[in-house]
Motif scaffolding. Structure first.
Motif, PDB file in Angstrom:
ATOM      1  N   ARG A 167     -30.005 -46.212 -18.302  1.00  0.00           N
ATOM      2  CA  ARG A 167     -30.010 -44.924 -17.625  1.00  0.00           C
ATOM      3  C   ARG A 167     -28.806 -44.071 -18.046  1.00  0.00           C
ATOM      4  O   ARG A 167     -28.932 -42.895 -18.359  1.00  0.00           O
ATOM      5  CB  ARG A 167     -29.982 -45.178 -16.129  1.00  0.00           C
ATOM      6  N   HIS A 227     -31.003 -30.997 -15.732  1.00  0.00           N
ATOM      7  CA  HIS A 227     -32.221 -31.479 -16.377  1.00  0.00           C
ATOM      8  C   HIS A 227     -32.711 -32.710 -15.627  1.00  0.00           C
ATOM      9  O   HIS A 227     -32.100 -33.765 -15.707  1.00  0.00           O
ATOM     10  CB  HIS A 227     -31.906 -31.822 -17.845  1.00  0.00           C
ATOM     11  N   HIS A 276     -21.137 -24.683 -18.313  1.00  0.00           N
ATOM     12  CA  HIS A 276     -20.407 -24.019 -19.392  1.00  0.00           C
ATOM     13  C   HIS A 276     -19.991 -22.633 -18.914  1.00  0.00           C
ATOM     14  O   HIS A 276     -20.785 -21.918 -18.308  1.00  0.00           O
ATOM     15  CB  HIS A 276     -21.291 -23.895 -20.635  1.00  0.00           C
ATOM     16  N   GLU A 311     -30.893 -37.568 -14.009  1.00  0.00           N
ATOM     17  CA  GLU A 311     -30.551 -36.160 -14.054  1.00  0.00           C
ATOM     18  C   GLU A 311     -29.369 -35.951 -14.990  1.00  0.00           C
ATOM     19  O   GLU A 311     -28.344 -36.597 -14.846  1.00  0.00           O
ATOM     20  CB  GLU A 311     -30.167 -35.760 -12.630  1.00  0.00           C
ATOM     21  N   ALA A 312     -29.529 -35.039 -15.959  1.00  0.00           N
ATOM     22  CA  ALA A 312     -28.408 -34.641 -16.810  1.00  0.00           C
ATOM     23  C   ALA A 312     -27.890 -33.320 -16.267  1.00  0.00           C
ATOM     24  O   ALA A 312     -28.680 -32.453 -15.889  1.00  0.00           O
ATOM     25  CB  ALA A 312     -28.871 -34.488 -18.250  1.00  0.00           C
ATOM     26  N   ARG A 313     -26.573 -33.167 -16.223  1.00  0.00           N
ATOM     27  CA  ARG A 313     -25.981 -31.968 -15.618  1.00  0.00           C
ATOM     28  C   ARG A 313     -24.837 -31.489 -16.496  1.00  0.00           C
ATOM     29  O   ARG A 313     -23.936 -32.267 -16.823  1.00  0.00           O
ATOM     30  CB  ARG A 313     -25.463 -32.352 -14.222  1.00  0.00           C
ATOM     31  N   VAL A 314     -24.878 -30.217 -16.859  1.00  0.00           N
ATOM     32  CA  VAL A 314     -23.881 -29.656 -17.765  1.00  0.00           C
ATOM     33  C   VAL A 314     -23.499 -28.273 -17.262  1.00  0.00           C
ATOM     34  O   VAL A 314     -24.362 -27.517 -16.822  1.00  0.00           O
ATOM     35  CB  VAL A 314     -24.483 -29.531 -19.197  1.00  0.00           C
ATOM     36  N   ASP A 370     -22.764 -19.726 -26.697  1.00  0.00           N
ATOM     37  CA  ASP A 370     -21.464 -19.088 -26.501  1.00  0.00           C
ATOM     38  C   ASP A 370     -21.001 -18.453 -27.814  1.00  0.00           C
ATOM     39  O   ASP A 370     -20.574 -17.298 -27.857  1.00  0.00           O
ATOM     40  CB  ASP A 370     -20.459 -20.155 -26.024  1.00  0.00           C
ATOM     41  N   VAL A 384     -36.005 -28.338 -16.340  1.00  0.00           N
ATOM     42  CA  VAL A 384     -34.643 -27.858 -16.536  1.00  0.00           C
ATOM     43  C   VAL A 384     -34.449 -26.624 -15.655  1.00  0.00           C
ATOM     44  O   VAL A 384     -35.300 -25.736 -15.640  1.00  0.00           O
ATOM     45  CB  VAL A 384     -34.406 -27.483 -18.018  1.00  0.00           C
ATOM     46  N   GLN A 393     -28.705 -36.804 -23.282  1.00  0.00           N
ATOM     47  CA  GLN A 393     -29.309 -35.520 -22.938  1.00  0.00           C
ATOM     48  C   GLN A 393     -28.238 -34.482 -22.610  1.00  0.00           C
ATOM     49  O   GLN A 393     -28.368 -33.315 -22.945  1.00  0.00           O
ATOM     50  CB  GLN A 393     -30.286 -35.704 -21.764  1.00  0.00           C
ATOM     51  N   GLU A 394     -27.157 -34.930 -21.976  1.00  0.00           N
ATOM     52  CA  GLU A 394     -26.064 -33.991 -21.666  1.00  0.00           C
ATOM     53  C   GLU A 394     -25.408 -33.496 -22.950  1.00  0.00           C
ATOM     54  O   GLU A 394     -25.065 -32.325 -23.074  1.00  0.00           O
ATOM     55  CB  GLU A 394     -25.046 -34.651 -20.723  1.00  0.00           C
ATOM     56  N   TRP A 442     -27.634 -30.659 -24.432  1.00  0.00           N
ATOM     57  CA  TRP A 442     -27.522 -29.341 -23.794  1.00  0.00           C
ATOM     58  C   TRP A 442     -26.127 -28.745 -23.983  1.00  0.00           C
ATOM     59  O   TRP A 442     -25.975 -27.534 -24.130  1.00  0.00           O
ATOM     60  CB  TRP A 442     -27.870 -29.423 -22.302  1.00  0.00           C
ATOM     61  N   LYS A 443     -25.093 -29.602 -23.953  1.00  0.00           N
ATOM     62  CA  LYS A 443     -23.727 -29.121 -24.167  1.00  0.00           C
ATOM     63  C   LYS A 443     -23.626 -28.429 -25.517  1.00  0.00           C
ATOM     64  O   LYS A 443     -23.040 -27.346 -25.639  1.00  0.00           O
ATOM     65  CB  LYS A 443     -22.747 -30.309 -24.141  1.00  0.00           C
ATOM     66  N   VAL A 496     -28.909 -40.357 -19.972  1.00  0.00           N
ATOM     67  CA  VAL A 496     -28.286 -39.179 -19.374  1.00  0.00           C
ATOM     68  C   VAL A 496     -27.195 -38.616 -20.299  1.00  0.00           C
ATOM     69  O   VAL A 496     -27.144 -37.416 -20.561  1.00  0.00           O
ATOM     70  CB  VAL A 496     -27.716 -39.510 -17.971  1.00  0.00           C
ATOM     71  N   ALA A 497     -26.347 -39.494 -20.829  1.00  0.00           N
ATOM     72  CA  ALA A 497     -25.246 -39.039 -21.686  1.00  0.00           C
ATOM     73  C   ALA A 497     -25.778 -38.342 -22.936  1.00  0.00           C
ATOM     74  O   ALA A 497     -25.243 -37.319 -23.380  1.00  0.00           O
ATOM     75  CB  ALA A 497     -24.366 -40.221 -22.078  1.00  0.00           C
ATOM     76  N   LEU A 507     -26.564 -26.216 -15.817  1.00  0.00           N
ATOM     77  CA  LEU A 507     -27.889 -26.671 -16.239  1.00  0.00           C
ATOM     78  C   LEU A 507     -28.142 -28.055 -15.655  1.00  0.00           C
ATOM     79  O   LEU A 507     -27.308 -28.946 -15.780  1.00  0.00           O
ATOM     80  CB  LEU A 507     -27.940 -26.719 -17.767  1.00  0.00           C
ATOM     81  N   ALA A 537     -22.614 -21.058 -16.272  1.00  0.00           N
ATOM     82  CA  ALA A 537     -23.997 -21.534 -16.276  1.00  0.00           C
ATOM     83  C   ALA A 537     -24.013 -23.020 -15.965  1.00  0.00           C
ATOM     84  O   ALA A 537     -23.260 -23.794 -16.544  1.00  0.00           O
ATOM     85  CB  ALA A 537     -24.634 -21.281 -17.637  1.00  0.00           C
ATOM     86  N   LEU A 544     -25.427 -25.062 -25.363  1.00  0.00           N
ATOM     87  CA  LEU A 544     -24.661 -24.036 -24.635  1.00  0.00           C
ATOM     88  C   LEU A 544     -23.470 -23.547 -25.462  1.00  0.00           C
ATOM     89  O   LEU A 544     -23.159 -22.359 -25.477  1.00  0.00           O
ATOM     90  CB  LEU A 544     -24.189 -24.593 -23.289  1.00  0.00           C
ATOM     91  N   PHE A 546     -37.680 -24.255 -16.080  1.00  0.00           N
ATOM     92  CA  PHE A 546     -38.833 -24.475 -16.952  1.00  0.00           C
ATOM     93  C   PHE A 546     -39.102 -25.957 -17.124  1.00  0.00           C
ATOM     94  O   PHE A 546     -38.210 -26.782 -16.948  1.00  0.00           O
ATOM     95  CB  PHE A 546     -38.623 -23.801 -18.314  1.00  0.00           C
TER      96      PHE A 546
END
Lengths: 153, 120
Positions: B84, A120, A11, A6-9, B103, A103, B91-92, B95-96, B88-89, A118, A116, B99, A88
């Motif tokens: 792993r 994933h 903002h 799981e990726a988690r972000v 912004d 996501v 993919q983060e 998305w970072k 994860v890093a 997120l 927000a 985002l 989605f």
């Protein structure tokens, strides 16, 4: 359901939840954020197609040119609760093996803006795509998730 | 940007890119096994199995040890944990960046709106 890679972000935005929610589903905005995200991965971010059908069950399709190859990203909206929550499936095929993941974006009001979050889930297995998850990349992620979870100290 | 040894990870991902090797890894996830136990459910010759095990050993995904006349294999979970962490890093970071750009887009629009209001 999640065995979890799981990726988690998160903002914080100085904009209303509605505007942030819409930034996810506006084609002009998708072009910009996707380009930036791809460039972060060291890619050119040469966006070609952006098609969005913003509703539950609706699909989206993005593509970017990588040399001779057009890399595709697509998915289906599983939850569509403006301005709070958007979920989605997120599928990409930069290689011959397809990945399947979901996501979820949660948007909470915060002072003069919003936050927000997120998440994933990279090894999510949705019934609709069960046969797809049998394929290589997902299987590999699944194996890593399973084995690293069961062997955690 | 990321503090993972990429050469080691390349080997791990390459090792896991093959379905037979993944089957072996999944079997070893349930406990150590001898080479013949691993070969059992697979439809391939023993030399082919040994070759796959060599790839898995060189990548650090498994360890093998000779006990008497039998070679036993076990998983090295730490190798999978680093794979792993890398996934994860990465993919983060993706998305970072997305985002952050969202912004910027919204801030650009705010500036345009403010300019229009000033003109009025």
């Amino acid at each position: 359901m999640s065995s979890g890679i799981e990726a988690r972000v998160t903002h914080r935005f100085k904009a209303s939840p509605e505007r942030v929610f819409d930034a996810w589903i506006r084609p002009d905005s998708a072009r910009r954020w996707l380009k930036a995200a791809l460039m972060e991965m060291g890619l050119a971010g040469d966006i070609r197609r952006v098609e969005i059908d913003p509703r539950v069950g609706g699909t989206f399709f993005f593509s970017d040119q990588r040399g001779d190859e057009e890399a595709r990203h697509w998915g289906r909206y599983l939850e569509f609760d403006r301005p709070r929550r958007l979920a989605f499936t997120w599928i990409t095929d930069p290689s011959e093996e397809s990945k399947l993941s979901t996501v979820t974006v949660t948007i909470e009001p915060d002072g003069d803006g919003c936050v927000a979050t997120l998440v994933h889930e990279m090894d999510a297995a949705w019934a609709e795509y069960r046969s797809r998850t049998e394929q290589g990349w997902s299987r590999m992620l699944g194996a890593i998730a399973h084995l690293t979870d069961t062997s955690n100290p | 940007m990321l503090n993972y040894s990429s050469s080691g990870l390349d080997l791990v991902f390459a090792a896991l890119s093959d379905p037979s090797r993944r089957a072996m890894v999944e079997r070893l996830g349930r406990g150590s096994a001898s080479v013949s136990e691993l070969a059992g459910p697979l439809d391939m010759s023993l030399p082919a199995v040994v070759q796959h095990l060599q790839v898995l050993t060189e990548s650090g995904v498994i360890l093998t040890r000779k006990v008497g006349r039998v070679r036993r294999c076990r998983l090295r979970p730490e190798s999978l944990r680093s794979a792993r962490g890398w996934i994860v890093a990465r993919q983060e970071a993706f998305w970072k960046a997305g985002l952050r750009e969202m912004d910027r887009l919204l801030a650009d629009e705010d500036r345009k709106t403010t300019r229009k209001e000033k003109k009025r």
